[in-house]
Design a protein around this motif. Structure first.
Motif, mmCIF file in Angstrom:
data_model
loop_
_atom_site.group_PDB
_atom_site.id
_atom_site.type_symbol
_atom_site.label_atom_id
_atom_site.label_comp_id
_atom_site.label_asym_id
_atom_site.label_seq_id
_atom_site.Cartn_x
_atom_site.Cartn_y
_atom_site.Cartn_z
ATOM 1 N N MET A 161 -5.402 40.517 -22.984
ATOM 2 C CA MET A 161 -3.975 40.371 -23.288
ATOM 3 C C MET A 161 -3.117 40.705 -22.063
ATOM 4 O O MET A 161 -2.110 40.045 -21.805
ATOM 5 N N PHE A 162 -3.519 41.722 -21.318
ATOM 6 C CA PHE A 162 -2.792 42.085 -20.097
ATOM 7 C C PHE A 162 -2.787 40.904 -19.115
ATOM 8 O O PHE A 162 -1.754 40.562 -18.550
ATOM 9 N N ARG A 163 -3.956 40.278 -18.926
ATOM 10 C CA ARG A 163 -4.062 39.137 -18.021
ATOM 11 C C ARG A 163 -3.166 37.989 -18.479
ATOM 12 O O ARG A 163 -2.451 37.380 -17.679
ATOM 13 N N ILE A 164 -3.179 37.696 -19.765
ATOM 14 C CA ILE A 164 -2.337 36.620 -20.303
ATOM 15 C C ILE A 164 -0.866 36.929 -20.070
ATOM 16 O O ILE A 164 -0.103 36.059 -19.639
ATOM 17 N N ALA A 165 -0.451 38.169 -20.334
ATOM 18 C CA ALA A 165 0.948 38.558 -20.136
ATOM 19 C C ALA A 165 1.346 38.433 -18.662
ATOM 20 O O ALA A 165 2.438 37.939 -18.340
ATOM 21 N N MET A 166 0.468 38.855 -17.760
ATOM 22 C CA MET A 166 0.766 38.734 -16.326
ATOM 23 C C MET A 166 0.810 37.267 -15.900
ATOM 24 O O MET A 166 1.689 36.867 -15.120
ATOM 25 N N GLU A 167 -0.096 36.459 -16.414
ATOM 26 C CA GLU A 167 -0.081 35.026 -16.090
ATOM 27 C C GLU A 167 1.210 34.372 -16.579
ATOM 28 O O GLU A 167 1.774 33.507 -15.900
ATOM 29 N N GLU A 168 1.674 34.785 -17.743
ATOM 30 C CA GLU A 168 2.935 34.257 -18.270
ATOM 31 C C GLU A 168 4.112 34.672 -17.385
ATOM 32 O O GLU A 168 5.000 33.871 -17.109
ATOM 33 N N ALA A 169 4.122 35.924 -16.946
ATOM 34 C CA ALA A 169 5.193 36.386 -16.048
ATOM 35 C C ALA A 169 5.168 35.582 -14.746
ATOM 36 O O ALA A 169 6.217 35.161 -14.242
ATOM 37 N N ILE A 170 3.999 35.346 -14.219
ATOM 38 C CA ILE A 170 3.863 34.548 -12.995
ATOM 39 C C ILE A 170 4.356 33.124 -13.238
ATOM 40 O O ILE A 170 5.088 32.555 -12.419
ATOM 41 N N ARG A 171 3.999 32.555 -14.371
ATOM 42 C CA ARG A 171 4.383 31.169 -14.689
ATOM 43 C C ARG A 171 5.896 30.982 -14.721
ATOM 44 O O ARG A 171 6.414 29.989 -14.207
ATOM 45 N N VAL A 172 6.623 31.915 -15.322
ATOM 46 C CA VAL A 172 8.074 31.729 -15.484
ATOM 47 C C VAL A 172 8.879 32.204 -14.282
ATOM 48 O O VAL A 172 10.088 31.989 -14.216
ATOM 49 N N THR A 173 8.217 32.858 -13.323
ATOM 50 C CA THR A 173 8.903 33.350 -12.129
ATOM 51 C C THR A 173 8.831 32.288 -11.035
ATOM 52 O O THR A 173 7.785 31.692 -10.797
ATOM 53 N N LYS A 174 9.976 32.061 -10.382
ATOM 54 C CA LYS A 174 10.058 31.045 -9.331
ATOM 55 C C LYS A 174 9.139 31.393 -8.165
ATOM 56 O O LYS A 174 8.906 32.571 -7.874
ATOM 57 N N LEU A 175 8.665 30.367 -7.499
ATOM 58 C CA LEU A 175 7.900 30.553 -6.279
ATOM 59 C C LEU A 175 8.785 31.323 -5.297
ATOM 60 O O LEU A 175 9.937 30.963 -5.076
ATOM 61 N N GLY A 176 8.273 32.401 -4.771
ATOM 62 C CA GLY A 176 9.067 33.255 -3.890
ATOM 63 C C GLY A 176 9.849 34.315 -4.645
ATOM 64 O O GLY A 176 10.506 35.158 -4.041
ATOM 65 N N GLY A 177 9.786 34.270 -5.970
ATOM 66 C CA GLY A 177 10.445 35.276 -6.796
ATOM 67 C C GLY A 177 9.633 36.560 -6.827
ATOM 68 O O GLY A 177 8.652 36.712 -6.084
ATOM 69 N N GLN A 178 10.008 37.448 -7.685
ATOM 70 C CA GLN A 178 9.339 38.748 -7.718
ATOM 71 C C GLN A 178 9.092 39.188 -9.158
ATOM 72 O O GLN A 178 9.945 39.026 -10.023
ATOM 73 N N ILE A 179 7.911 39.751 -9.373
ATOM 74 C CA ILE A 179 7.543 40.345 -10.652
ATOM 75 C C ILE A 179 7.418 41.845 -10.411
ATOM 76 O O ILE A 179 6.686 42.263 -9.513
ATOM 77 N N GLN A 180 8.141 42.619 -11.196
ATOM 78 C CA GLN A 180 8.073 44.069 -11.070
ATOM 79 C C GLN A 180 7.667 44.633 -12.420
ATOM 80 O O GLN A 180 8.407 44.534 -13.386
ATOM 81 N N VAL A 181 6.467 45.181 -12.456
ATOM 82 C CA VAL A 181 5.895 45.704 -13.691
ATOM 83 C C VAL A 181 5.639 47.187 -13.493
ATOM 84 O O VAL A 181 4.957 47.576 -12.547
ATOM 85 N N ARG A 182 6.178 47.987 -14.376
ATOM 86 C CA ARG A 182 6.037 49.438 -14.281
ATOM 87 C C ARG A 182 5.503 49.995 -15.582
ATOM 88 O O ARG A 182 5.878 49.561 -16.653
ATOM 89 N N ARG A 183 4.661 51.014 -15.455
ATOM 90 C CA ARG A 183 4.188 51.708 -16.641
ATOM 91 C C ARG A 183 5.186 52.775 -17.061
ATOM 92 O O ARG A 183 5.318 53.112 -18.211
ATOM 93 N N GLY A 184 5.870 53.343 -16.112
ATOM 94 C CA GLY A 184 6.874 54.332 -16.461
ATOM 95 C C GLY A 184 6.862 55.560 -15.587
ATOM 96 O O GLY A 184 7.862 56.237 -15.474
#
Length: 192
Positions: A161-184
């Motif tokens: 599920m973690f991999r799927i969620a990360m793949e989805e975040a990558i998919r909707v983020t523009k090329l050259g964009g940024q994904i910032q994921v924090r646990r807290g």
């Protein structure tokens, strides 16, 4: 639709949403975690597993085109109930005590709670019900996709599920964009 009628991944998503803590992380704390430009005008931002965070409300007032996504946005009463429960559990874990009514009143009086509620009323189109496992957005839509104790905190025990969620975040983020994921925790890095 009953839980038995859902696919295994959809059923797990719904169960996870029912069981996971619902936070309302305030912008005042989140701004120390996220790397955002000074000028937010026109920046397309997605807050994944947003809960009752006021991040979207603040970003919109600063000129960003921000969207919050949470599985529980279709049921605000459930979201609120889970948020209160999480808030009280966190206070108890920290050793705080008090009567539940006064703890709830304290939560309700917080500026971040007020901003979230007002923003949901004023901009309901910015609060989308959906799953991090199947983001309801086109490819290459957002400049930044953010998740504070969402993707990692919710899905870290199930690597599929973690991999799927990360793949989805990558998919909707523009090329050259940024994904910032924090646990807290402050010491946790984010992925770019």
């Amino acid at each position: 639709m009953s839980i038995q009628e859902l696919s295994p991944i959809d059923a797990r998503t719904r169960i996870t949403a029912w069981e996971c803590p619902v936070t309302g992380n305030a912008w005042e704390g989140l701004k120390d975690f996220y790397v955002l430009p000074e000028n937010l005008t026109g920046l397309k931002v997605l807050d994944i597993c947003a809960g009752e965070s006021d991040l979207t409300a603040v970003l919109v007032t600063e000129g960003a085109d921000a969207i919050a996504l949470d599985y529980s946005y279709d049921n605000p009463a459930f979201l609120r109930q889970r948020r209160i429960q999480t808030y009280i559990q966190n206070l108890e874990r920290e050793g705080a005590s008090g009567n539940v009514a006064s703890l709830v009143a304290d939560l309700e009086s917080k500026a971040s709670s007020q901003r979230f509620k007002q923003s949901m009323i004023e901009y309901p189109q910015r609060y989308i019900q959906g799953s991090a496992l199947a983001l309801p957005f086109a490819d290459n839509t957002f400049d930044k996709s953010l998740s504070f104790f969402g993707i990692v905190g919710v899905f870290e025990d199930d690597m599929r599920m973690f991999r799927i969620a990360m793949e989805e975040a990558i998919r909707v983020t523009k090329l050259g964009g940024q994904i910032q994921v924090r646990r807290g925790e402050l010491h946790q890095d984010f992925w770019q």
